[in-house]
Design a protein around this motif. Structure first.
Motif, PDB file in Angstrom:
ATOM      1  N   HIS A   1     -20.627 -24.475  30.124  1.00  0.00           N
ATOM      2  CA  HIS A   1     -20.739 -25.039  31.472  1.00  0.00           C
ATOM      3  C   HIS A   1     -19.510 -25.880  31.815  1.00  0.00           C
ATOM      4  O   HIS A   1     -18.902 -25.724  32.892  1.00  0.00           O
ATOM      5  CB  HIS A   1     -22.006 -25.894  31.558  1.00  0.00           C
ATOM      6  N   ALA A   2     -19.119 -26.774  30.911  1.00  0.00           N
ATOM      7  CA  ALA A   2     -17.979 -27.644  31.181  1.00  0.00           C
ATOM      8  C   ALA A   2     -16.675 -26.853  31.219  1.00  0.00           C
ATOM      9  O   ALA A   2     -15.810 -27.106  32.070  1.00  0.00           O
ATOM     10  CB  ALA A   2     -17.908 -28.741  30.123  1.00  0.00           C
ATOM     11  N   LEU A   3     -16.516 -25.884  30.318  1.00  0.00           N
ATOM     12  CA  LEU A   3     -15.297 -25.077  30.290  1.00  0.00           C
ATOM     13  C   LEU A   3     -15.166 -24.249  31.561  1.00  0.00           C
ATOM     14  O   LEU A   3     -14.086 -24.188  32.172  1.00  0.00           O
ATOM     15  CB  LEU A   3     -15.303 -24.164  29.065  1.00  0.00           C
ATOM     16  N   ALA A   4     -16.257 -23.604  31.973  1.00  0.00           N
ATOM     17  CA  ALA A   4     -16.209 -22.786  33.191  1.00  0.00           C
ATOM     18  C   ALA A   4     -15.843 -23.643  34.399  1.00  0.00           C
ATOM     19  O   ALA A   4     -15.029 -23.230  35.244  1.00  0.00           O
ATOM     20  CB  ALA A   4     -17.565 -22.106  33.415  1.00  0.00           C
ATOM     21  N   GLY A   5     -16.419 -24.833  34.485  1.00  0.00           N
ATOM     22  CA  GLY A   5     -16.103 -25.716  35.603  1.00  0.00           C
ATOM     23  C   GLY A   5     -14.655 -26.170  35.597  1.00  0.00           C
ATOM     24  O   GLY A   5     -13.993 -26.197  36.646  1.00  0.00           O
ATOM     25  N   ALA A   6     -14.143 -26.520  34.413  1.00  0.00           N
ATOM     26  CA  ALA A   6     -12.758 -26.982  34.326  1.00  0.00           C
ATOM     27  C   ALA A   6     -11.766 -25.858  34.615  1.00  0.00           C
ATOM     28  O   ALA A   6     -10.729 -26.076  35.262  1.00  0.00           O
ATOM     29  CB  ALA A   6     -12.499 -27.564  32.935  1.00  0.00           C
ATOM     30  N   LEU A   7     -12.067 -24.639  34.173  1.00  0.00           N
ATOM     31  CA  LEU A   7     -11.202 -23.500  34.488  1.00  0.00           C
ATOM     32  C   LEU A   7     -11.185 -23.228  35.986  1.00  0.00           C
ATOM     33  O   LEU A   7     -10.142 -22.924  36.578  1.00  0.00           O
ATOM     34  CB  LEU A   7     -11.680 -22.257  33.734  1.00  0.00           C
TER      35      LEU A   7
END
Length: 416
Positions: A24-30
């Motif tokens: 979730h956090a990685l997808a949002g940051a990307l």
């Protein structure tokens, strides 16, 4: 910029452990960095659902009937049906992208539970495959693969690593593990550490007060743990240390937050100062961490130890076992304290060092939080992950390791 099709077996609000929070956090940051991200995951209702959340396209696949019961940790029947549903949903996302004149550049698989779907979609797209190995079956069982389903999971992990153009791991410890267990060439591995949203883990004063009122005693310190209740998390060693800690700190209270197959046995081992709080999320979890005088990570096996950083972000001094990735993110005496894994006496001494000296504890917490903000922010993690995507996007064709299938352990079947 890349268009990424990401596959994960958990994603908020459907969470089991740290993997879903990571994705979730990685997808949002990307997405914030300008990439286009579609996450294909599971959904417990009977219909497929598509939505856009914070710029991330999320496709939720319902589990195929019948609902498979899992016994003894054997997820294989369920995982087979789940991969069928996930593949169907992912191919639908691919067709939708093509209808809009778009093409995914990279398929990113998170752990063995999505391996079959990831490779099917990779072949349909003729796109490179990146796999993040969050943990291994061998590591979870301390190198022992007791049953047939454990050995099969191990083989699926090896297959996924053999097929991936790049294998991402969260620590140097895990890099060594995938190289040793699966024969992955070192040049195809990348270490990208997990990240933490420090602001998200800064608890509200009201949540801290509520946690103190609910869990803490009036005359002693509060020690906490949060996570899955499974053997490798080592909660049994924390419980074994409680009597000695209670002798040193008579009003001590211990809170175990989380759930899992080991809970019933752990509850039988616990005494009155221990409270099993169940699965906590949101403000309840951050409130508990911030209200605690010491947060303990007693793991026997821990590829990274993101929960230690989350507790540090909440401003809590941490005591962690010196195993796996925890030794890389917690510096003893500066950002926390460490103790040998599986050693209740050493755990007692480490926690006591924190609880007996408030200034020392405060200095540990301040340095740890500063390091979380500087070194483990999701913007940096997304930048490093995008660099991995860039390294595989220009591939001319199949890599040498992909020209033949890996050898899998096929059980012999006796007939007649």
């Amino acid at each position: 910029m890349s268009r990424i099709l990401m596959l994960s077996w958990e994603y908020p609000p459907l969470l089991v452990g740290g993997l879903g929070r990571h994705v979730h956090a990685l997808a949002g940051a990307l997405t914030e960095a300008g990439h286009e991200v579609t996450v294909v995951t599971r959904h417990c209702s009977g219909t497929l659902r598509e939505e856009t959340i914070e710029g991330v396209r999320v496709v939720r696949a319902p589990e195929d009937p019948p609902v498979f019961e899992t016994t003894g940790g054997d997820l294989l029947a369920w995982a087979t049906a789940f991969n069928h549903a996930l593949t169907r949903a992912a191919l639908r996302a691919v067709r939708s992208a093509r209808a809009r004149g778009r093409r995914y550049d990279v398929v990113h698989a998170h752990d063995w539970l999505v391996a079959h779907a990831a490779m099917t979609v990779r072949d349909q797209l003729d796109a490179p495959l990146v796999a993040t190995v969050h943990a291994t079956e061998s590591g979870r069982h301390q190198g022992w693969l007791p049953d047939a389903h454990n050995r099969t999971i191990h083989d699926i992990e090896r297959w996924l690593c053999a097929e991936a153009d790049r294998v991402i791991v969260c620590s140097e410890y895990m890099r060594g593990e995938v190289i040793r267990l699966f024969g992955v060439p070192p040049e195809r591995t990348r270490v990208v550490r997990n990240g933490v949203d420090a602001l998200r883990w800064r608890a509200r004063p009201r949540a801290v007060a509520a946690a103190r009122a609910r869990f803490a005693g009036v005359d002693g310190p509060l020690v906490s743990y949060a996570g899955r209740l499974v053997y490798e998390k080592g909660v049994q060693h924390l419980l074994a240390a409680v009597p000695a800690l209670r002798d040193r700190f008579p009003g001590l209270r211990v809170v175990i937050a989380g759930d899992g197959p080991y809970r019933e046995e752990l509850e039988l081992r616990s005494g009155p100062p221990v409270t099993f709080a169940g699965f906590l999320t949101g403000h309840e979890l951050t409130g508990l961490m911030a209200a605690s005088d010491c947060y303990v990570v007693p793991s026997i096996y821990e590829p990274f130890g993101m929960v230690a950083l989350e507790a540090a972000a909440a401003g809590t001094p941490v005591a962690v076992s010196a195993t796996g990735g925890l030794t890389e993110i917690i510096e003893h005496g500066r950002t926390g304290v460490r103790f040998p894994p599986g050693d209740p006496a050493a755990l007692t001494d480490a926690v006591a060092a924190v609880l007996s000296d408030r200034e020392y504890a405060r200095s540990l917490a301040l340095r740890a939080r500063a390091r979380v903000v500087e070194d483990y922010n999701w913007h940096s993690i997304a930048t490093r992950t995008a660099a991995v995507y860039d390294s595989v996007r220009a591939r001319p064709g199949l890599l040498p390791h992909q020209t033949s299938p890996p050898l899998l352990t096929i059980p012999r079947v006796l007939v007649g």
